[in-house]
Design an enzyme around this catalytic site. Structure first.
Site, PDB file in Angstrom:
ATOM      1  N   LYS A  65      -7.070  -4.959  -2.759  1.00  0.00           N
ATOM      2  CA  LYS A  65      -7.894  -5.437  -1.635  1.00  0.00           C
ATOM      3  C   LYS A  65      -8.793  -4.327  -1.136  1.00  0.00           C
ATOM      4  O   LYS A  65      -8.553  -3.152  -1.420  1.00  0.00           O
ATOM      5  CB  LYS A  65      -6.973  -5.934  -0.523  1.00  0.00           C
ATOM      6  CG  LYS A  65      -6.106  -4.828  -0.006  1.00  0.00           C
ATOM      7  CD  LYS A  65      -5.040  -5.311   0.957  1.00  0.00           C
ATOM      8  CE  LYS A  65      -4.198  -4.165   1.415  1.00  0.00           C
ATOM      9  NZ  LYS A  65      -4.963  -3.082   2.071  1.00  0.00           N
TER      10      LYS A  65
ATOM     11  N   ASP B 150       0.787  -1.252   0.000  1.00  0.00           N
ATOM     12  CA  ASP B 150       0.000   0.000   0.000  1.00  0.00           C
ATOM     13  C   ASP B 150       0.812   1.292   0.000  1.00  0.00           C
ATOM     14  O   ASP B 150       0.465   2.243   0.719  1.00  0.00           O
ATOM     15  CB  ASP B 150      -0.965   0.010   1.206  1.00  0.00           C
ATOM     16  CG  ASP B 150      -2.015  -1.081   1.152  1.00  0.00           C
ATOM     17  OD1 ASP B 150      -1.973  -1.911   0.227  1.00  0.00           O
ATOM     18  OD2 ASP B 150      -2.882  -1.116   2.052  1.00  0.00           O
TER      19      ASP B 150
ATOM     20  N   CYS C  93      -2.036  -2.552   7.626  1.00  0.00           N
ATOM     21  CA  CYS C  93      -1.941  -3.522   6.533  1.00  0.00           C
ATOM     22  C   CYS C  93      -0.675  -4.377   6.583  1.00  0.00           C
ATOM     23  O   CYS C  93      -0.733  -5.574   6.308  1.00  0.00           O
ATOM     24  CB  CYS C  93      -2.100  -2.817   5.201  1.00  0.00           C
ATOM     25  SG  CYS C  93      -3.805  -2.224   5.014  1.00  0.00           S
TER      26      CYS C  93
HETATM   27  C1  VGL Z   1      -4.844   0.847   5.663  1.00  0.00           C
HETATM   28  C2  VGL Z   1      -6.346   1.857   7.050  1.00  0.00           C
HETATM   29  C3  VGL Z   1      -7.342   1.717   6.109  1.00  0.00           C
HETATM   30  C4  VGL Z   1      -3.430   0.398   5.436  1.00  0.00           C
HETATM   31  C5  VGL Z   1      -5.826   0.670   4.718  1.00  0.00           C
HETATM   32  O1  VGL Z   1      -3.023   0.253   4.255  1.00  0.00           O
HETATM   33  O2  VGL Z   1      -2.702   0.198   6.428  1.00  0.00           O
HETATM   34  N1  VGL Z   1      -5.112   1.424   6.822  1.00  0.00           N
HETATM   35  N2  VGL Z   1      -7.073   1.115   4.952  1.00  0.00           N
END
Ligand code: VGL
Ligand code: ZN
Length: 207
Positions: A106, A8, A151
């Protein structure tokens, strides 16, 4: 074989984005460097549809970082982030993706959040990453990216549960909360994972 999972590293998780992780952009040069040393590199993208259950804006009267219960599970509410196809959902511009062989998206189910690269939070659906890695002969995964306490943490725990060795690269991640990161590190160690600094990777990989 070892694989690197780049989690991410998207505009919305970098400073100036919708859900910025403090210092999130600082890890990019190191993550680019690390990719050179792995025979397989996989990246993930948080990839939400409009009106996603994890958005505070989807719940009347709620604001970001409030907690609610969804189907019996705690859900932290976030600012709208990583909308499918948006600039915020793109990889951060400085991130090299030349060596990335597979991209796992995701959080696509509007009703379920998904922190881990392997399963959604309700464990309703697998992303297929476990099978992909096993089919490729991967025995151990190294994890980096954002956010360390969400994540990257959940992916590390699911990797261990799936039977992979899992190595969390401390200096190649940044967290949303310091306390959250401390708790996450303890949980990773308790489950048999490894925490390392990137300069120790060559030493560890000769073992
Ligand atoms: C994430 C919060 C919401 C992450 C993703 O990538 O850590 N955190 N969505
Ligand atoms: Zn998200």
């Amino acid at each position: 074989m070892d694989a690197l999972i780049v989690t991410d590293i998207q505009n919305d998780f970098c400073p100036g984005g919708a859900l910025p992780v403090p210092g999130g952009n600082e890890i990019i040069p190191l993550v680019n460097e690390l990719q050179e040393h792995f025979e397989l590199v996989v990246a993930t993208q948080d990839w939400h549809p409009r009106g996603h259950v994890s958005f505070a804006s989807s719940h009347a009267g709620k604001k970001p970082f409030d907690k609610i219960t969804v189907d019996g599970m705690e859900q932290i509410l976030w600012p709208d982030h990583c909308l499918q196809g948006s600039r915020g959902a793109e990889f951060a511009p400085g991130l090299s993706t030349l060596r990335v062989e597979a991209i796992v998206r995701k959080g696509t189910n509007p009703a379920v959040d998904s922190y881990s690269a392997f399963f959604d939070n309700a464990r309703l659906k697998s992303t297929g990453l476990e099978g992909y890695l096993k089919h490729k002969g991967v025995r151990r995964v190294f994890l980096c990216g954002l956010a360390g306490d969400f994540c990257v943490y959940y992916s590390t725990m699911d990797a261990l549960a799936a039977g992979f060795g899992a190595v969390f690269i401390k200096d190649a991640t940044r967290a949303i909360s310091k306390d959250g990161m401390e708790a996450a590190k303890k949980a990773i160690l308790a489950k048999g994972g490894t925490l390392i600094l990137s300069r120790k990777i060559p030493e560890l990989r000769r073992l």
